[in-house]
Design a protein around this motif. Structure first.
Motif, PDB file in Angstrom:
ATOM      1  N   PHE A  96      31.642 -63.037 -29.391  1.00 52.63           N
ATOM      2  CA  PHE A  96      31.009 -61.907 -30.054  1.00 52.63           C
ATOM      3  C   PHE A  96      29.677 -61.523 -29.407  1.00 52.63           C
ATOM      4  O   PHE A  96      28.955 -60.668 -29.927  1.00 52.63           O
ATOM      5  N   LEU A  97      29.314 -62.143 -28.304  1.00 54.39           N
ATOM      6  CA  LEU A  97      27.966 -62.007 -27.771  1.00 54.39           C
ATOM      7  C   LEU A  97      27.689 -60.602 -27.236  1.00 54.39           C
ATOM      8  O   LEU A  97      28.504 -60.013 -26.528  1.00 54.39           O
ATOM      9  N   ILE A  98      26.512 -60.101 -27.604  1.00 49.45           N
ATOM     10  CA  ILE A  98      25.966 -58.849 -27.087  1.00 49.45           C
ATOM     11  C   ILE A  98      24.486 -59.104 -26.823  1.00 49.45           C
ATOM     12  O   ILE A  98      23.950 -60.139 -27.236  1.00 49.45           O
ATOM     13  N   PRO A  99      23.791 -58.213 -26.104  1.00 51.96           N
ATOM     14  CA  PRO A  99      22.359 -58.435 -25.904  1.00 51.96           C
ATOM     15  C   PRO A  99      21.646 -58.684 -27.226  1.00 51.96           C
ATOM     16  O   PRO A  99      21.896 -57.998 -28.226  1.00 51.96           O
ATOM     17  N   LEU A 100      20.764 -59.662 -27.226  1.00 59.46           N
ATOM     18  CA  LEU A 100      20.106 -60.058 -28.471  1.00 59.46           C
ATOM     19  C   LEU A 100      19.244 -58.937 -29.043  1.00 59.46           C
ATOM     20  O   LEU A 100      19.052 -58.846 -30.257  1.00 59.46           O
ATOM     21  N   SER A 101      18.746 -58.065 -28.183  1.00 56.62           N
ATOM     22  CA  SER A 101      17.976 -56.915 -28.668  1.00 56.62           C
ATOM     23  C   SER A 101      18.845 -56.017 -29.546  1.00 56.62           C
ATOM     24  O   SER A 101      18.350 -55.386 -30.488  1.00 56.62           O
ATOM     25  N   LYS A 102      20.138 -55.952 -29.264  1.00 60.78           N
ATOM     26  CA  LYS A 102      21.048 -55.143 -30.071  1.00 60.78           C
ATOM     27  C   LYS A 102      21.305 -55.807 -31.424  1.00 60.78           C
ATOM     28  O   LYS A 102      21.489 -55.128 -32.438  1.00 60.78           O
ATOM     29  N   VAL A 103      21.308 -57.133 -31.448  1.00 59.78           N
ATOM     30  CA  VAL A 103      21.429 -57.843 -32.723  1.00 59.78           C
ATOM     31  C   VAL A 103      20.211 -57.537 -33.596  1.00 59.78           C
ATOM     32  O   VAL A 103      20.337 -57.318 -34.807  1.00 59.78           O
ATOM     33  N   ASP A 104      19.031 -57.492 -32.976  1.00 60.98           N
ATOM     34  CA  ASP A 104      17.824 -57.131 -33.724  1.00 60.98           C
ATOM     35  C   ASP A 104      17.922 -55.718 -34.294  1.00 60.98           C
ATOM     36  O   ASP A 104      17.506 -55.453 -35.434  1.00 60.98           O
ATOM     37  N   GLU A 105      18.453 -54.799 -33.507  1.00 66.17           N
ATOM     38  CA  GLU A 105      18.640 -53.433 -34.012  1.00 66.17           C
ATOM     39  C   GLU A 105      19.619 -53.431 -35.179  1.00 66.17           C
ATOM     40  O   GLU A 105      19.425 -52.711 -36.170  1.00 66.17           O
ATOM     41  N   ASN A 106      20.670 -54.222 -35.064  1.00 64.76           N
ATOM     42  CA  ASN A 106      21.630 -54.324 -36.163  1.00 64.76           C
ATOM     43  C   ASN A 106      20.983 -54.863 -37.433  1.00 64.76           C
ATOM     44  O   ASN A 106      21.313 -54.437 -38.551  1.00 64.76           O
ATOM     45  N   MET A 107      20.049 -55.812 -37.283  1.00 67.25           N
ATOM     46  CA  MET A 107      19.363 -56.370 -38.447  1.00 67.25           C
ATOM     47  C   MET A 107      18.573 -55.299 -39.190  1.00 67.25           C
ATOM     48  O   MET A 107      18.520 -55.292 -40.419  1.00 67.25           O
ATOM     49  N   LYS A 108      17.965 -54.398 -38.457  1.00 67.24           N
ATOM     50  CA  LYS A 108      17.209 -53.312 -39.091  1.00 67.24           C
ATOM     51  C   LYS A 108      18.141 -52.360 -39.833  1.00 67.24           C
ATOM     52  O   LYS A 108      17.865 -51.933 -40.953  1.00 67.24           O
ATOM     53  N   VAL A 109      19.273 -52.032 -39.217  1.00 63.83           N
ATOM     54  CA  VAL A 109      20.232 -51.127 -39.843  1.00 63.83           C
ATOM     55  C   VAL A 109      20.832 -51.759 -41.093  1.00 63.83           C
ATOM     56  O   VAL A 109      21.027 -51.094 -42.119  1.00 63.83           O
ATOM     57  N   ALA A 110      21.101 -53.059 -41.039  1.00 65.31           N
ATOM     58  CA  ALA A 110      21.800 -53.751 -42.117  1.00 65.31           C
ATOM     59  C   ALA A 110      21.053 -53.712 -43.442  1.00 65.31           C
ATOM     60  O   ALA A 110      21.668 -53.808 -44.511  1.00 65.31           O
ATOM     61  N   GLN A 111      19.743 -53.568 -43.397  1.00 62.50           N
ATOM     62  CA  GLN A 111      18.943 -53.614 -44.618  1.00 62.50           C
ATOM     63  C   GLN A 111      18.828 -52.255 -45.303  1.00 62.50           C
ATOM     64  O   GLN A 111      18.365 -52.169 -46.437  1.00 62.50           O
ATOM     65  N   LYS A 112      19.270 -51.207 -44.640  1.00 64.45           N
ATOM     66  CA  LYS A 112      19.116 -49.868 -45.191  1.00 64.45           C
ATOM     67  C   LYS A 112      20.073 -49.632 -46.350  1.00 64.45           C
ATOM     68  O   LYS A 112      21.102 -50.294 -46.490  1.00 64.45           O
ATOM     69  N   ARG A 113      19.729 -48.671 -47.166  1.00 59.61           N
ATOM     70  CA  ARG A 113      20.579 -48.322 -48.313  1.00 59.61           C
ATOM     71  C   ARG A 113      21.975 -47.908 -47.838  1.00 59.61           C
ATOM     72  O   ARG A 113      22.129 -47.081 -46.954  1.00 59.61           O
ATOM     73  N   ASP A 114      22.982 -48.532 -48.454  1.00 60.12           N
ATOM     74  CA  ASP A 114      24.394 -48.238 -48.158  1.00 60.12           C
ATOM     75  C   ASP A 114      24.746 -48.443 -46.689  1.00 60.12           C
ATOM     76  O   ASP A 114      25.607 -47.747 -46.142  1.00 60.12           O
TER      77      ASP A 114
END
Length: 643
Positions: free
Chosen positions: A465-483
């Motif tokens: 499942f590996l992708i650049p870790l910077s993209k995982v960080d971006e995903n973390m920001k998106v994951a917290q948003k409403r809906d």
């Protein structure tokens, strides 16, 4: 919650004087452990979950609910009736940050057989029933991530959200000096108040948490709170944000975690990396915390709130002032997503600048630690110890690990890589930490089983499942948003096969890695990641189903697992709501709600009563659980809202 040493806590000034001592001996302790067990293989699969609970009290006459500050007494009773009487008791109980919180785990870790999946929910039910049995009348055990509180009881200097009621004390000496959160709500174990105080002292000011408010029809624009009696709060609070100022607003939330024992250090590092990419996906799927300090927020997850609540970085470390007294610019709070992969296959995706203690890094290399693990540990050890007990300063580094754990356990990241304790039969472990706790034992079991089953598939199919870790960080920001579960787009790897291992696509057809993708990763919805989309991604649920078809599984266990996966599948597709979405709908449809983003005492009461009814199967909730949710044979509640 991490290391719970007993003894006399040192002040921050005294702790700071011993910081280098703790780091130096912590590294020596790690090296002793590493060299003793680095070649250890063939540890059996063991795993376990941790569920955090809140204790609440209902005042049905006045339609009010409060957090009960009796966690220490409840814990003492549960331990005395349980593990102290019977070492093989099926449940274990531990303290948590809030004096209104307790943590429950299975008495013994689960093993590697498929039938173990069919025991998780039953054990969680035992925990809920056991803890409920020692509560007083009109009290309940709730698995809610964030207590909504009310706008009245959490305004400046007003008591009300705890029982007994206490008034916050921001002026005189105390651990948090919060405008809203009384120190009496902090667990009485000295570690917790010491952590709170020392984070504030090290930072040089109170922690600052600003959560965007949900802009409803009648929400003031701009939404601005005033704090005339507190210059610090006046400067720190932002327009259109809910301001909070204490560790309790983060660490006082509840979560759901899973820890796995791997067969070797290399397997543990591989799982650590692979699961790190899954963290934001599962966090969005488990979203359950839309309310803070009596307001409706514009986020659904607690992660950023906790991150800010324990951010002990000074102004220099945050890049707000030139470095003079401190050694590093540090890009994140000590509670955040991971900063480096640990396995060899993850090395090329380590694209985040990593701040490390170079002396520790060189020491580890000289001791035979490889580059990836050395930089991981040297990065953790840029942090200061936050608590230190007088009796725990001078230790036997060959046989104790308190100094290592002092730093390790206060780096609260999405994943935690856990070396074995010294002189134990415990193996190398990884801890999966991003999940929000759910209302019911069925939901919590579903998320736990999903993650554990995913680890089995990762290892069996050698998935990547590996992708650049910077993209995982971006995903973390998106994951917290409403809906985010429905509206967010997440970077995810298209070809998750390694070495030509086959997986199934959304139609059940086998595909080889050469057929799956041209580019390594792309933006996907959670529905695509979980359920699959033809020509884009096979989907994790179809892969898990394929794995199950090839396993010897008894009928009852298979049925349970499929029910759990069905919940995950429907949450991902939007057919079922997340807890966060369900809570928003509940408040939005409450007759007292004025579309102003404010949650009153009575609204808060109605919500928690409903949550408690759902948790104990006293009512149905098809929009959250589906129409076929199974009934429980007992009522684990000592309170009935019909009173």
């Amino acid at each position: 919650m991490g290391l719970l040493s007993q003894g006399s806590p040192l002040s921050w000034e005294e702790t700071q004087r011993y910081a280098d001592h703790v780091r130096r001996h912590g590294i020596l302790q790690f090296l002793h452990i590493y060299h003793a067990v680095k070649d250890r293989h063939k540890d059996v699969l063991k795993w376990g979950d941790e569920v955090e609970y809140m204790l609440v009290s209902f005042d049905h006459e006045n339609k009010k609910v409060q957090l009960v500050l009796s966690g220490e007494d409840v814990l003492e009773t549960l331990q005395e009736k349980g593990e102290r009487t019977n070492p093989n008791h099926p449940t274990l109980w531990r303290p948590e940050y809030g004096s209104y919180m307790i943590e429950g785990t299975p008495g013994q870790p689960y093993g590697g057989t498929m039938s173990e999946f069919n025991t998780v929910e039953d054990n969680m039910r035992k925990r809920r029933k056991e803890a409920t049995s020692v509560l007083e009348e009109n009290q309940a055990l709730c698995t809610i991530t964030s207590f909504p509180s009310s706008s009245i009881c959490c305004r400046l200097g007003c008591p009300g959200f705890t029982l007994p009621e206490y008034k916050p004390n921001p002026i005189e000496g105390g651990a948090s000096k919060s405008l809203f959160f009384p120190d009496e709500a902090i667990n009485k174990h000295p570690r917790f108040s010491t952590l709170t105080r020392n984070i504030r002292h090290r930072r040089g000011e109170k922690v600052v948490i600003n959560v965007p408010i949900f802009k409803d029809k009648n929400t003031p624009s701009p939404f601005i709170e005033t704090f005339p009696e507190d210059d610090e709060a006046a400067k720190a609070s932002k327009p259109d944000h809910i301001y909070m100022d204490a560790m309790g607003f983060g660490m006082g939330n509840c979560c759901l975690q899973v820890t796995f024992q791997a067969c070797s250090i290399s397997e543990a590092r591989y799982l650590y990396d692979q699961l790190a990419t899954i963290c934001p996906i599962v966090m969005a799927l488990s979203a359950a915390s839309p309310f803070y300090r009596g307001y409706v927020s514009d986020i659904d997850c607690r992660w950023g709130v906790i991150s800010a609540s324990v951010d002990d970085r000074t102004r220099e470390e945050r890049g707000l002032e030139p470095l003079k007294k401190n050694n590093y610019r540090i890009s994140k709070s000590r509670y955040d997503s991971i900063d480096s992969y640990l396995s060899k296959c993850g090395e090329k995706y380590n694209d985040i600048d990593l701040t490390i203690d170079k002396e520790i890094y060189q020491q580890l290399l000289q001791e035979g630690i490889d580059h990836l693990l050395a930089q991981h540990v040297a990065h953790l050890f840029i942090r200061d110890p936050l608590t230190l007990f007088e009796e725990k300063i001078h230790l036997d580094d060959a046989n104790e690990s308190d100094h290592f754990e002092n730093i390790q356990s206060t780096n609260w990241q999405t994943m935690r890589f856990k070396p074995p304790p010294p002189n134990s039969d415990i193996g190398w472990r990884v801890e999966f930490r991003p999940m929000e706790v759910q209302l019911t034992d069925f939901e919590n079991s579903a998320y736990v089983v999903f993650v554990v089953l995913l680890t089995r598939v990762i290892l069996s199919y050698k998935l990547d499942f590996l992708i650049p870790l910077s993209k995982v960080d971006e995903n973390m920001k998106v994951a917290q948003k409403r809906d985010a579960v429905l509206q967010g787009m997440f970077y995810f790897r298209k070809d998750i096969c390694k070495g030509g291992n086959a997986v199934v696509d959304g139609r059940g057809k086998a595909q080889s890695s050469s057929e799956l993708a041209v580019e390594e990763y792309t933006l996907m919805s959670i529905d695509t990641i979980i359920n699959g989309k033809e020509g884009v991604f096979p989907g994790l649920i179809p892969i898990l189903n394929s794995y199950l078809e090839n396993m010897e599984v008894d009928v009852d266990t298979r049925c349970s697992i499929l029910n759990y996966l069905k919940l995950i599948k429907k949450r991902a597709s939007g057919e079922l709501m997340t807890v966060a979405r369900w809570m928003r709908e509940f408040i939005a449809n409450h007759p007292d709600y004025k579309q102003d983003s404010i949650i009153t005492d009575e609204m808060n009461y109605s919500l928690i009563v409903k949550c408690n009814q759902i948790a104990n199967e006293l009512c149905e909730c098809p929009e959250l659980l589906g129409p076929a949710f199974r009934k429980v044979k007992y009522s684990g509640s000592k309170t009935d809202s019909s009173n």
